[in-house]
Motif scaffolding. Structure first.
Motif, PDB file in Angstrom:
ATOM      1  N   MET A 104      38.622  27.179  36.570  1.00  0.00           N
ATOM      2  CA  MET A 104      39.155  26.879  37.883  1.00  0.00           C
ATOM      3  C   MET A 104      40.013  28.029  38.410  1.00  0.00           C
ATOM      4  O   MET A 104      39.836  28.440  39.544  1.00  0.00           O
ATOM      5  N   ASP A 105      40.932  28.522  37.602  1.00  0.00           N
ATOM      6  CA  ASP A 105      41.790  29.628  38.023  1.00  0.00           C
ATOM      7  C   ASP A 105      40.980  30.897  38.256  1.00  0.00           C
ATOM      8  O   ASP A 105      41.283  31.652  39.187  1.00  0.00           O
ATOM      9  N   GLU A 106      39.932  31.116  37.429  1.00  0.00           N
ATOM     10  CA  GLU A 106      39.104  32.308  37.602  1.00  0.00           C
ATOM     11  C   GLU A 106      38.345  32.248  38.919  1.00  0.00           C
ATOM     12  O   GLU A 106      38.233  33.247  39.633  1.00  0.00           O
ATOM     13  N   THR A 107      37.834  31.086  39.265  1.00  0.00           N
ATOM     14  CA  THR A 107      37.102  30.911  40.514  1.00  0.00           C
ATOM     15  C   THR A 107      38.033  31.141  41.703  1.00  0.00           C
ATOM     16  O   THR A 107      37.668  31.815  42.669  1.00  0.00           O
ATOM     17  N   ARG A 108      39.215  30.590  41.599  1.00  0.00           N
ATOM     18  CA  ARG A 108      40.193  30.756  42.682  1.00  0.00           C
ATOM     19  C   ARG A 108      40.578  32.225  42.825  1.00  0.00           C
ATOM     20  O   ARG A 108      40.645  32.758  43.936  1.00  0.00           O
ATOM     21  N   LEU A 109      40.810  32.903  41.716  1.00  0.00           N
ATOM     22  CA  LEU A 109      41.168  34.317  41.729  1.00  0.00           C
ATOM     23  C   LEU A 109      40.018  35.145  42.307  1.00  0.00           C
ATOM     24  O   LEU A 109      40.243  36.054  43.120  1.00  0.00           O
ATOM     25  N   GLU A 110      38.790  34.817  41.919  1.00  0.00           N
ATOM     26  CA  GLU A 110      37.625  35.537  42.422  1.00  0.00           C
ATOM     27  C   GLU A 110      37.503  35.363  43.945  1.00  0.00           C
ATOM     28  O   GLU A 110      37.225  36.319  44.667  1.00  0.00           O
ATOM     29  N   ARG A 111      37.706  34.148  44.421  1.00  0.00           N
ATOM     30  CA  ARG A 111      37.642  33.891  45.866  1.00  0.00           C
ATOM     31  C   ARG A 111      38.723  34.685  46.603  1.00  0.00           C
ATOM     32  O   ARG A 111      38.481  35.237  47.681  1.00  0.00           O
TER      33      ARG A 111
END
Length: 67
Positions: free
Chosen positions: A1-8
């Motif tokens: 979840m945090d990785e997806t948010r960071l990527e976005r």
């Protein structure tokens, strides 16, 4: 979840940076065009004033006919 948010967020930051660079380039181009047009306007203004001065006959100083 945090990785997806960071990527976005990284994608968004990259897109914003690209947009800012494009807008900056457009602004610089528009500024050059404004300066070019200003120069042409100044030239045309001077030419118009010179023509206007040539076209206006000097009025002789005379008394009006009723004097």
């Amino acid at each position: 979840m945090d990785e997806t948010r960071l990527e976005r967020l990284e994608i968004l930051a990259a897109e914003q940076e690209r947009t800012i660079e494009e807008m900056s380039a457009q602004l610089a181009e528009q500024w050059r065009e404004i300066e070019r047009l200003r120069g042409r306007l100044d030239l045309l203004t001077r030419r118009f004033q010179a023509l206007e001065e040539q076209a206006i006959p000097s009025a002789p100083v005379t008394k009006p006919p009723h004097w």
